[in-house]
Design an enzyme around this catalytic site. Structure first.
Site, PDB file in Angstrom:
ATOM      1  N   SER A  83      28.960 -15.800 -17.536  1.00 25.64           N
ATOM      2  CA  SER A  83      28.165 -15.255 -16.428  1.00 25.64           C
ATOM      3  C   SER A  83      27.794 -16.253 -15.335  1.00 25.64           C
ATOM      4  CB  SER A  83      26.878 -14.643 -17.004  1.00 25.64           C
ATOM      5  OG  SER A  83      26.035 -15.677 -17.492  1.00 25.64           O
ATOM      6  N   THR A 122      28.223  -6.573 -11.750  1.00 32.69           N
ATOM      7  CA  THR A 122      27.378  -7.346 -10.834  1.00 32.69           C
ATOM      8  C   THR A 122      27.616  -6.954  -9.375  1.00 32.69           C
ATOM      9  OG1 THR A 122      27.041  -9.573  -9.973  1.00 32.69           O
ATOM     10  CG2 THR A 122      29.176  -9.140 -10.952  1.00 32.69           C
ATOM     11  N   ASP A 123      26.607  -7.206  -8.540  1.00 31.16           N
ATOM     12  CA  ASP A 123      26.785  -6.948  -7.091  1.00 31.16           C
ATOM     13  C   ASP A 123      27.742  -7.956  -6.458  1.00 31.16           C
ATOM     14  OD1 ASP A 123      25.128  -9.207  -7.189  1.00 31.16           O
ATOM     15  OD2 ASP A 123      23.589  -8.391  -5.862  1.00 31.16           O
ATOM     16  N   GLU A 124      28.060  -9.036  -7.188  1.00 32.48           N
ATOM     17  CA  GLU A 124      28.922 -10.077  -6.604  1.00 32.48           C
ATOM     18  C   GLU A 124      30.347  -9.612  -6.384  1.00 32.48           C
ATOM     19  OE1 GLU A 124      28.800 -13.911  -8.271  1.00 32.48           O
ATOM     20  OE2 GLU A 124      26.643 -13.881  -8.525  1.00 32.48           O
ATOM     21  N   TYR A 149      34.266 -16.214 -11.247  1.00 32.95           N
ATOM     22  CA  TYR A 149      33.381 -15.306 -12.005  1.00 32.95           C
ATOM     23  C   TYR A 149      33.402 -13.910 -11.388  1.00 32.95           C
ATOM     24  CZ  TYR A 149      29.080 -12.781 -13.068  1.00 32.95           C
ATOM     25  OH  TYR A 149      28.176 -11.787 -13.397  1.00 32.95           O
ATOM     26  N   LYS A 153      34.829 -10.228 -12.846  1.00 29.36           N
ATOM     27  CA  LYS A 153      34.009  -9.018 -13.013  1.00 29.36           C
ATOM     28  C   LYS A 153      34.610  -7.870 -12.188  1.00 29.36           C
ATOM     29  CE  LYS A 153      30.565  -8.673 -14.989  1.00 29.36           C
ATOM     30  NZ  LYS A 153      30.237  -8.358 -16.411  1.00 29.36           N
TER      31      LYS A 153
HETATM   32  P1  NAD Z   1      24.356 -14.572 -20.422  1.00 29.29           P
HETATM   33  O1  NAD Z   1      25.337 -15.626 -20.059  1.00 29.29           O
HETATM   34  O2  NAD Z   1      22.916 -14.926 -20.535  1.00 29.29           O
HETATM   35  O3  NAD Z   1      24.790 -13.914 -21.820  1.00 29.29           O
HETATM   36  C1  NAD Z   1      26.115 -13.567 -22.107  1.00 29.29           C
HETATM   37  C2  NAD Z   1      26.209 -13.263 -23.596  1.00 29.29           C
HETATM   38  O4  NAD Z   1      27.572 -12.855 -23.870  1.00 29.29           O
HETATM   39  C3  NAD Z   1      25.924 -14.477 -24.496  1.00 29.29           C
HETATM   40  O5  NAD Z   1      25.097 -14.089 -25.576  1.00 29.29           O
HETATM   41  C4  NAD Z   1      27.302 -14.879 -25.005  1.00 29.29           C
HETATM   42  O6  NAD Z   1      27.294 -15.470 -26.295  1.00 29.29           O
HETATM   43  C5  NAD Z   1      28.022 -13.537 -25.028  1.00 29.29           C
HETATM   44  N1  NAD Z   1      29.481 -13.701 -24.938  1.00 29.29           N
HETATM   45  C6  NAD Z   1      30.173 -14.479 -24.064  1.00 29.29           C
HETATM   46  N2  NAD Z   1      31.500 -14.398 -24.326  1.00 29.29           N
HETATM   47  C7  NAD Z   1      31.642 -13.536 -25.358  1.00 29.29           C
HETATM   48  C8  NAD Z   1      32.757 -13.037 -26.073  1.00 29.29           C
HETATM   49  N3  NAD Z   1      34.003 -13.408 -25.766  1.00 29.29           N
HETATM   50  N4  NAD Z   1      32.553 -12.157 -27.085  1.00 29.29           N
HETATM   51  C9  NAD Z   1      31.281 -11.768 -27.413  1.00 29.29           C
HETATM   52  N5  NAD Z   1      30.179 -12.228 -26.785  1.00 29.29           N
HETATM   53  C10 NAD Z   1      30.360 -13.093 -25.777  1.00 29.29           C
HETATM   54  O7  NAD Z   1      24.577 -13.405 -19.365  1.00 29.29           O
HETATM   55  P2  NAD Z   1      23.496 -12.446 -18.671  1.00 29.29           P
HETATM   56  O8  NAD Z   1      22.919 -13.118 -17.503  1.00 29.29           O
HETATM   57  O9  NAD Z   1      22.641 -11.867 -19.715  1.00 29.29           O
HETATM   58  O10 NAD Z   1      24.482 -11.302 -18.120  1.00 29.29           O
HETATM   59  C11 NAD Z   1      24.844 -10.206 -18.931  1.00 29.29           C
HETATM   60  C12 NAD Z   1      25.779  -9.292 -18.157  1.00 29.29           C
HETATM   61  O11 NAD Z   1      25.132  -8.825 -16.974  1.00 29.29           O
HETATM   62  C13 NAD Z   1      27.060  -9.978 -17.695  1.00 29.29           C
HETATM   63  O12 NAD Z   1      28.114  -9.058 -17.841  1.00 29.29           O
HETATM   64  C14 NAD Z   1      26.812 -10.277 -16.224  1.00 29.29           C
HETATM   65  O13 NAD Z   1      28.012 -10.279 -15.510  1.00 29.29           O
HETATM   66  C15 NAD Z   1      25.936  -9.114 -15.830  1.00 29.29           C
HETATM   67  N6  NAD Z   1      24.984  -9.339 -14.733  1.00 29.29           N
HETATM   68  C16 NAD Z   1      24.143 -10.415 -14.780  1.00 29.29           C
HETATM   69  C17 NAD Z   1      23.191 -10.563 -13.763  1.00 29.29           C
HETATM   70  C18 NAD Z   1      22.218 -11.715 -13.779  1.00 29.29           C
HETATM   71  O14 NAD Z   1      21.468 -11.884 -12.809  1.00 29.29           O
HETATM   72  N7  NAD Z   1      22.131 -12.517 -14.822  1.00 29.29           N
HETATM   73  C19 NAD Z   1      23.142  -9.635 -12.713  1.00 29.29           C
HETATM   74  C20 NAD Z   1      24.044  -8.568 -12.719  1.00 29.29           C
HETATM   75  C21 NAD Z   1      24.945  -8.422 -13.729  1.00 29.29           C
HETATM   76  O1  DAU Z   2      24.024 -11.226  -8.251  1.00 20.76           O
HETATM   77  C1  DAU Z   2      24.172 -11.109  -9.629  1.00 20.76           C
HETATM   78  C2  DAU Z   2      24.585 -12.436 -10.211  1.00 20.76           C
HETATM   79  O2  DAU Z   2      23.438 -13.280 -10.174  1.00 20.76           O
HETATM   80  C3  DAU Z   2      25.110 -12.322 -11.640  1.00 20.76           C
HETATM   81  O3  DAU Z   2      26.308 -11.576 -11.628  1.00 20.76           O
HETATM   82  C4  DAU Z   2      25.382 -13.714 -12.251  1.00 20.76           C
HETATM   83  O4  DAU Z   2      25.755 -13.579 -13.603  1.00 20.76           O
HETATM   84  C5  DAU Z   2      24.107 -14.519 -12.141  1.00 20.76           C
HETATM   85  O5  DAU Z   2      24.328 -15.826 -12.623  1.00 20.76           O
HETATM   86  C6  DAU Z   2      23.617 -14.571 -10.696  1.00 20.76           C
HETATM   87  O6  DAU Z   2      24.556 -15.306  -9.887  1.00 20.76           O
HETATM   88  P1  DAU Z   2      24.054 -16.391  -8.800  1.00 20.76           P
HETATM   89  O7  DAU Z   2      25.142 -17.339  -8.557  1.00 20.76           O
HETATM   90  O8  DAU Z   2      23.421 -15.707  -7.641  1.00 20.76           O
HETATM   91  O9  DAU Z   2      22.848 -17.053  -9.672  1.00 20.76           O
HETATM   92  P2  DAU Z   2      22.363 -18.564  -9.880  1.00 20.76           P
HETATM   93  O10 DAU Z   2      21.113 -18.472 -10.691  1.00 20.76           O
HETATM   94  O11 DAU Z   2      23.438 -19.451 -10.352  1.00 20.76           O
HETATM   95  O12 DAU Z   2      21.980 -19.016  -8.396  1.00 20.76           O
HETATM   96  C7  DAU Z   2      21.080 -18.267  -7.590  1.00 20.76           C
HETATM   97  C8  DAU Z   2      21.034 -18.921  -6.218  1.00 20.76           C
HETATM   98  O13 DAU Z   2      20.409 -20.201  -6.330  1.00 20.76           O
HETATM   99  C9  DAU Z   2      22.403 -19.179  -5.621  1.00 20.76           C
HETATM  100  O14 DAU Z   2      22.316 -19.032  -4.209  1.00 20.76           O
HETATM  101  C10 DAU Z   2      22.693 -20.645  -5.972  1.00 20.76           C
HETATM  102  C11 DAU Z   2      21.316 -21.256  -5.900  1.00 20.76           C
HETATM  103  N1  DAU Z   2      21.041 -22.406  -6.816  1.00 20.76           N
HETATM  104  C12 DAU Z   2      21.387 -22.318  -8.114  1.00 20.76           C
HETATM  105  C13 DAU Z   2      21.089 -23.347  -8.993  1.00 20.76           C
HETATM  106  C14 DAU Z   2      21.480 -23.269 -10.455  1.00 20.76           C
HETATM  107  C15 DAU Z   2      20.359 -23.522  -6.322  1.00 20.76           C
HETATM  108  O15 DAU Z   2      20.016 -23.584  -5.117  1.00 20.76           O
HETATM  109  N2  DAU Z   2      20.048 -24.529  -7.188  1.00 20.76           N
HETATM  110  C16 DAU Z   2      20.387 -24.497  -8.503  1.00 20.76           C
HETATM  111  O16 DAU Z   2      20.048 -25.453  -9.245  1.00 20.76           O
END
Ligand code: NAD
Ligand code: DAU
Length: 334
Positions: A83, A122-124, A149, A153
């Site tokens: 992710s 994801t919105d990305e 990434y 997705k």
């Molecule tokens: P995360 O990285 O915290 O957790 C991912 C989990 O998936 C972990 O527990 C990892 O062990 C498991 N995993 C990874 N590879 C695997 C595999 N091959 N088989 C089984 N398990 C596996 O991620 P998150 O931030 O909780 O995101 C969860 C989902 O939501 C993702 O699909 C991500 O794209 C989506 N998403 C995340 C955000 C965000 O802001 N974090 C926003 C929108 C969508």
């Molecule tokens: O929009 C949804 C996505 O949000 C999910 O699909 C991804 O899984 C999730 O990781 C997140 O992606 P971003 O790249 O937006 O998240 P991140 O937390 O890595 O970074 C958020 C913003 O902050 C981005 O503009 C990069 C910036 N950043 C990030 C880190 C780690 C910094 O400025 N400093 C940092 O140390």
């Protein structure tokens, strides 16, 4: 209802499991997780030290395992993924194998056993918007991913749609904006700065810090996923967001204020290559399902999140150190 949650030991998945167990007595939950570096086994432990539900340690890239497992369930909620954008810029391979092939395995298995799939995306996938663009992402915005990434997705979303249209899969997709809340890995923006401040380190902002993210509390995201499972239409895509647009400078200022520090007490560091400028979600498709966010006050949600990290250093300490070791190799102060 028997639900299999992939990625249930990660940030959003573990919050989904805990919230489901607390609010849905009609649901039986199991987790399938490979326990990569991003998982934290402690997230799924109850106060008695036992796992809160059945936890299957396995990989969604294992097609045989996936096919065998899904037959036991009525629905699969698919969170498992690599992710983190920054990691995908260093090595894209696990993003392709897990996010694309793992999702294809689940689509195949769910179609074969007539199991409902909800694919969490994801919105990305839509790429980015200009900072001064008045529009937001909608269900008809074309895909234009920028990082390995988001490309993986986007690819997974296309495969799920292909399986729905041509191979009889009953699936829904959601594209959500940036989540915050407890149990997020300290490699991500908000927990990285919060954990750093607890350790006495100044926040690190990529480039100018003008980039905008559309923040939503993880519980609001997970309630939206339940709204889709309960009332969503198979074949449809739903965009989840909570009108939470904020620049990284604003967020880092709010975090610093939460530590009684000056809002500009941070350092600018090397920018992320291809750094998306702005994400913004039009949540109309979710409003039509009767869902609305409960956490409308970002500052209050952030304060509670900071409190959680203050109270749970054992949960994040090792992961924080490992993530910082990686950042130290590729990041420099500007
Ligand atoms: P995360 O990285 O915290 O957790 C991912 C989990 O998936 C972990 O527990 C990892 O062990 C498991 N995993 C990874 N590879 C695997 C595999 N091959 N088989 C089984 N398990 C596996 O991620 P998150 O931030 O909780 O995101 C969860 C989902 O939501 C993702 O699909 C991500 O794209 C989506 N998403 C995340 C955000 C965000 O802001 N974090 C926003 C929108 C969508
Ligand atoms: O929009 C949804 C996505 O949000 C999910 O699909 C991804 O899984 C999730 O990781 C997140 O992606 P971003 O790249 O937006 O998240 P991140 O937390 O890595 O970074 C958020 C913003 O902050 C981005 O503009 C990069 C910036 N950043 C990030 C880190 C780690 C910094 O400025 N400093 C940092 O140390």
């Amino acid at each position: 209802m028997r639900v299999l949650v992939t990625g249930g030991a990660g940030f959003i998945g573990s919050n989904f499991v805990l919230r489901t167990l607390a609010t849905r007595t009609d649901v039986d939950v199991s987790v399938l997780d490979a326990f990569t570096y991003a998982a934290n086994p402690a997230s799924l432990l109850g106060v008695d030290g036992k796992e809160v539900c059945e936890v299957i340690r396995g990989d969604i890239r294992d097609a045989e395992l996936v096919e065998r497992l899904v037959q036991r369930f009525d629905a699969v909620v698919h969170f498992a993924a690599e992710s983190h954008n920054d990691n995908s810029l260093v090595d894209a391979d696990p993003f392709v194998s897990t996010n694309v092939m793992g999702t294809v395995n689940l689509a195949k298995a769910c179609a074969a056993s007539d199991v409902r799939l909800h694919h969490v995306s994801t919105d990305e996938v839509f790429g980015d918007l200009a900072l001064d663009d008045p529009t937001r992402f909608t269900t008809t915005t074309p895909y234009r991913p920028s990082s390995p990434y988001s490309a993986s997705k986007a690819s997974a979303d296309h495969f799920v749609r292909a399986w729905v249209r041509s191979l009889g899969l009953a699936a829904t997709i959601s594209n959500c904006s940036n989540n915050y809340g407890p149990r997020q890995h300290p490699e991500k923006f908000i927990p990285r700065q919060v954990c750093g401040l607890i350790r006495g380190r100044r926040p690190r902002v990529y480039g100018t810090g003008d980039n905008v993210r559309d923040w939503i509390h993880v519980d609001d995201h997970n309630d939206a996923v339940w709204a889709i499972l309960d009332r969503g239409e198979v074949g449809q895509t739903y965009l989840i967001g909570a009108d939470g647009e904020r620049s990284n400078l604003e967020v880092v200022g709010d975090i610093l204020a939460g530590f009684d520090r000056s809002r500009d007490d941070f350092v600018h560091v090397t920018d992320r290559p291809g750094h998306d400028r702005r994400y913004a979600i039009d949540p109309e498709s979710m409003e039509e399902l009767g869902w609305e966010p409960r956490y409308r006050d970002f500052t209050a949600g952030l304060a509670a999140t900071i409190e959680w990290y203050r109270d749970n250093e054992d949960w994040w300490a090792d992961a924080y150190d490992a993530a910082e070791a990686g950042y130290a190799q590729r990041e420099r102060e500007l």
